[in-house]
Motif scaffolding. Structure first.
Motif, short mmCIF file in Angstrom:
data_model
loop_
_atom_site.label_atom_id
_atom_site.label_comp_id
_atom_site.label_asym_id
_atom_site.label_seq_id
_atom_site.Cartn_x
_atom_site.Cartn_y
_atom_site.Cartn_z
N GLY A 615 0.96 -1.04 0.06
CA GLY A 615 -0.09 0.01 0.01
C GLY A 615 0.71 1.52 -0.05
O GLY A 615 1.85 1.14 -0.74
N GLY A 818 -0.01 3.48 -2.43
CA GLY A 818 -1.23 2.96 -2.01
C GLY A 818 -2.44 3.19 -3.36
O GLY A 818 -2.39 4.22 -3.66
N ASN A 821 -4.55 6.42 -2.82
CA ASN A 821 -4.48 7.31 -1.47
C ASN A 821 -4.58 8.66 -1.51
O ASN A 821 -5.14 9.53 -2.37
CB ASN A 821 -2.93 7.14 -1.66
CG ASN A 821 -2.02 7.82 -2.49
OD1 ASN A 821 -1.70 8.94 -2.18
ND2 ASN A 821 -1.84 6.91 -3.57
N ASP A 845 0.17 0.19 -7.21
CA ASP A 845 -1.20 0.27 -6.83
C ASP A 845 -1.93 -0.21 -7.95
O ASP A 845 -3.24 -0.55 -7.96
CB ASP A 845 -1.75 1.83 -6.60
CG ASP A 845 -1.02 2.70 -7.83
OD1 ASP A 845 -0.22 2.42 -8.47
OD2 ASP A 845 -1.96 3.93 -7.86
#
Length: 867
Positions: A615, A818, A821, A845
């Motif tokens: 992440g 991530g 994010n 990601d």
């Protein structure tokens, strides 16, 4: 007794095994569904002909083949649960949700968060242009409520917890939440969290500030759900709020009795896992069985006929399933119990393995995918060990002796026993007669019989626990990555009182509605058993051997364990010498399967740089051409909210175990930010590296904890700064930052990062940590030319400056970032620079884990989809 007659005693167990083999076969042998279906029908016809013409042996073989084909066919026709999810435009943004609670709120272990499920009636938001969007299809959403401020006073915290206590089934609510799609970490070997939620019907997850939750007028849901919620909350209140137990005990008993595990802390769970008695902590098939056994036993002692005792037990089991509220696993356990009791009535208790086989067969027909679930495998392997190996063995060893000590005063009973057992009874009477001169006749008889009965019970528990642990070696290694070395002594210490503990706790809860003095008496018994269990596993979990973690087994170890168990099953009803040989094969084979090192999955003669999907964080595995390993960072959570999730244990370690690694040579920390250091302590605990590399970091509690763990594991700590150069297993490593005269601040900063340039012949990789513009300018003067660049700081605008990229001139780049994010990494301008320089860029990601292989001349890349 021939092999055929022995097998014929458990035809449904054989049918279940054949059906499971077919499901497994279809996973590896790709054939169309119609072929398996026609094969099953043809084999059934052949079995009918064989039964009339060729004899029972050929008919049995053909029937088993038919079940194999039917199992393979069933996998194609397994029902696929439909789960409604909100449209993509409603995800990863703040939305308003109006709906009703479908799973009561549950304060998590720290008391600062609450988890509950809602079913939406309406999801809405307004976009940047003021246009309103709505979605009115019902969606099941799992939400976590957080405190708006973690510096609340005790009074404010109590108010928060009281507010969340109103989140009960049927309550309509209006709240603001940030929704997310259930998503897995895209690493081989990762837990299928999205699939787990899909099995529960959850279509989205989200987080919500507790002060944004508003209760609405009216109720929703169904009457059964309302009643179940009320009963469950009442029972939970009696466990946690009636004063029967203190806070620690009530948290454990709430998990053991009704499956309310949200109050448990991570350390408690770890202790139960390390000692191999985790099945006691959760509402599993064993817990259901212990409670059902007590009900059945009590009904029979009250002279209820067999059918009525079974009916009462089934009714209470169904009630218990509703109250426990564990979803599919607990419902499946109760289904297995129901089928077992029905089959027991049919077979009159003569073939419990056959009854277990019947239960397994029905479960697999209804849900073929259950074969690949941990709960099913653990439950039925335990049943196979108990009924297929343990019970027959006890029937040949302790059971005749146990029968011999009954009615010790009756000499007529001697005539019904073998000469050897009759002589044993005579000897026991003589011993009792001698003792009677000191303590009296009746106490002497009780002492002799009680001592022997206790010895037989200890023998039975030891034998059954040992056999269960041997049978569960492979699932324990796969799902918990533990060798379960101390599982046998832990179960010997804990299991004898497990039934007493659970049933005393259940009795205390029931009595608390009638008589608190009686309830306290039962609660005292439950507490004494619980404290004994905790003391036992606490002592065992501190043994260094309990921390032995193992990588996933290869095919050879699976086959070895299966053959060992099969040999014991076939041998246990034979001559004593054959039984001994079968048991020896069981323990030797499964012992090897428990302790044998897996063969690491490596690409020899290449330098490997693998960016693990953690992440919004960093974790990089480096494998030298000769197989030496280094892990740089181990991910971690950036959330200010406390969490029991550990990136080192739950994300990084499973991937390393999947690779067949159980030891690391080096662990390195770039800098002490939470998304880099968070999982490092657990990785050190699990993989016992020889060295820990650090740069120049400020002292923080997180770093102190890592250093303490490293010291306990006798890890050598080495600090590196710019200018250091070393040979490492066929590669050259240059440290490019931080400078030797670098002075860190009071708190960790991105520019603290340890940046490493790793070269193998004519190829190299620059692992830049989170360095920003200032430190990039320094590194750019250090000849940082590299083929592969781990982009600094997740692709933020403060890094990857044009001057730095011109100095590195990478051909490949990896960005650890991530999904969706909140920092909006990687920044568009960084991606534009990389594209302008024709750098092939890989993002975790979007692509998950990414590996680069440097053979000294060329670089090749592989993503999670390639595994």
């Amino acid at each position: 007794m021939t092999a055929f007659s022995s097998s014929a005693r458990v035809p449904l167990a054989l049918a279940a095994a054949a059906f499971a083999a077919g499901i497994l076969l279809s996973a590896y042998v790709q054939r169309p569904a119609w072929l398996w279906g026609w094969a099953a029908l043809l084999l059934v016809a052949c079995a009918m002909i064989a039964c009339m013409k060729a004899g029972a042996r050929l008919a049995l073989t053909t029937v088993l083949l038919a079940f194999i084909a039917a199992g393979a066919f069933s996998k194609f026709n397994a029902p696929v649960p439909h789960v409604t999810a909100p449209p993509e435009e409603f995800l990863y943004r703040h939305v308003e949700i109006v709906g009703h609670v479908i799973k009561d709120g549950a304060l998590l272990g720290d008391g600062l968060r609450d988890r509950f499920d809602v079913e939406s009636e309406r999801i809405s938001f307004s976009d940047d242009h003021g246009v309103s969007h709505e979605f009115r299809q019902p969606v099941s959403i799992r939400l976590t409520a957080y405190l708006p401020d973690y510096s609340l006073s005790p009074q404010e915290l109590a108010k928060f917890q009281a507010q969340l206590a109103h989140l009960v089934y049927g309550q309509r609510v209006d709240l603001d939440a940030r929704l997310r799609a259930p998503r897995n970490f895209r690493n081989p070997g990762a837990f299928d969290y999205a699939g787990y939620l899909r099995g529960l019907g959850i279509g989205a997850t989200g987080s919500v500030k507790a002060d944004s939750i508003v209760s609405l007028a009216g109720r929703s849901g169904n009457r059964v759900g309302v009643l179940r919620s009320a009963v469950r909350r009442s029972i939970l209140g009696q466990i946690t709020g009636s004063g029967l137990w203190d806070r620690r005990d009530s948290a454990l008993l709430a998990a053991m009795v009704i499956g309310h595990d949200s109050l448990l802390l991570r350390g408690v769970r770890d202790q139960f896992q390390e000692t191999g008695v985790y099945h006691l902590l959760v509402v599993s098939g064993m817990n259901v069985g212990l409670l059902a056994f007590a009900v059945f036993w009590l009904a029979r002692r009250l002279r209820a006929p067999d059918w009525l005792a079974s009916l009462v037990t089934l009714g209470l089991a169904v009630f218990y399933a509703q109250i426990a509220g564990m979803g599919v696993p607990i419902e499946r356990a109760v289904l297995m119990l129901a089928l077992f009791l029905v089959a027991r009535l049919v077979y009159r208790g003569r073939a419990p393995l056959n009854a277990a086989g019947f239960a397994a067969l029905v479960v697999l027909i209804v849900s073929p995918q259950a074969l690949f679930e941990a709960g099913f495998q653990l439950t039925f392997l335990a049943m196979l060990a108990i009924f297929g190996i343990g019970v027959p063995l006890l029937e040949r060893t302790s059971e005749p002796c146990r029968r011999a000590v009954r009615h010790l005063n009756s000499t007529a009973y001697d005539l019904h026993l073998s000469p050897r057992l009759a002589q044993l009874r005579l000897d026991l009477r003589m011993i009792a007669e001698r003792l009677s001169s000191f303590i009296g006749r009746t106490p002497a008889r009780w002492l002799v019989v009680g001592t022997l009965s206790g010895s037989f019970a200890f023998f039975d528990i030891t034998v059954v626990s040992s056999i269960i642990q041997a049978a569960l070696v492979l699932p324990m290694r796969v799902y918990f990555h533990r060798a379960a070395i101390i599982g046998m002594p832990a179960n010997i210490l804990a299991l004898p009182l497990a039934g007493v503990l659970l049933n005393a706790a259940a009795a205390a809860i029931a009595l608390s509605y009638v008589s608190m003095p009686l309830a306290r008496l039962a609660a005292f018994v439950a507490s004494a058993c619980l404290h004994w269990t905790l003391t036992s596993i606490g002592w065992l979990s501190h043994l260094h051997i309990s921390q032995w973690r193992v990588a996933e087994p290869g095919t050879a170890l699976w086959l070895l364990a299966a053959v060992s168990i099969g040999t014991a099953l076939l041998a246990v009803r034979r001559r004593p010498a054959v039984i001994f040989a079968g048991l020896a094969a069981l323990f030797i084979g499964t012992g090897i399967a428990a302790f044998a090192h897996a063969t690491p999955s490596l690409q020899p003669h290449d330098l490997e740089i693998t960016v693990i999907d953690v992440g919004q964080g960093d974790s990089i595995l480096v494998v030298a051409p000769d197989g030496a390993t280094m892990l740089i960072d181990a991910g971690g959570s950036l959330s200010p909210a406390p969490t029991e999730f550990d990136f080192g244990e739950d994300v990084v370690s499973p991937y390393l175990w999947w690779r067949g690694l159980d030891r690391l040579d080096v662990v390195a920390l770039t800098h002490a930010h939470a998304d880099h250091i968070g999982g490092l302590a657990r990785v050190i605990d699990n993989f016992h590296p020889r060295e820990l590399w650090l740069g120049i970091d400020p002292e923080t509690p997180a770093l102190d904890h890592v250093l303490a763990v490293a010291s306990a594991d006798h890890v050598t700590v080495r600090r590196h700064t710019a200018g250091d150069a070393l040979e490492w297993h066929g590669t050259e490593i240059r440290v490019l930052s931080p400078p030797p005269d670098y002075r860190p601040g009071a708190r960790p900063k991105n520019d603290d990062s340890l940046a490493l340039l790793i070269s193998y012949q004519h190829t190299s990789a620059l692992l830049a940590g989170d360095i920003e513009k200032k430190m990039e300018s320094f590194v750019a003067t250090e000849s940082p030319r590299a083929d592969v660049l781990k982009v600094a700081h997740h692709g933020s605008a403060t890094s990857s400056t044009p001057e730095f990229l011109n100095a590195v001139q990478p051909r490949f780049a990896a960005i650890s970032v991530g999904w969706q994010n909140s920092f909006h990494h990687p920044r568009p301008e960084v991606l534009a620079r990389l594209q302008a320089d024709h750098v092939r860029t890989y993002r975790t990601d979007m692509l998950g884990l990414t590996s680069f292989f440097l053979d000294g001349k060329n670089v090749t890349a592989k993503t999670a989809a390639d595994y």
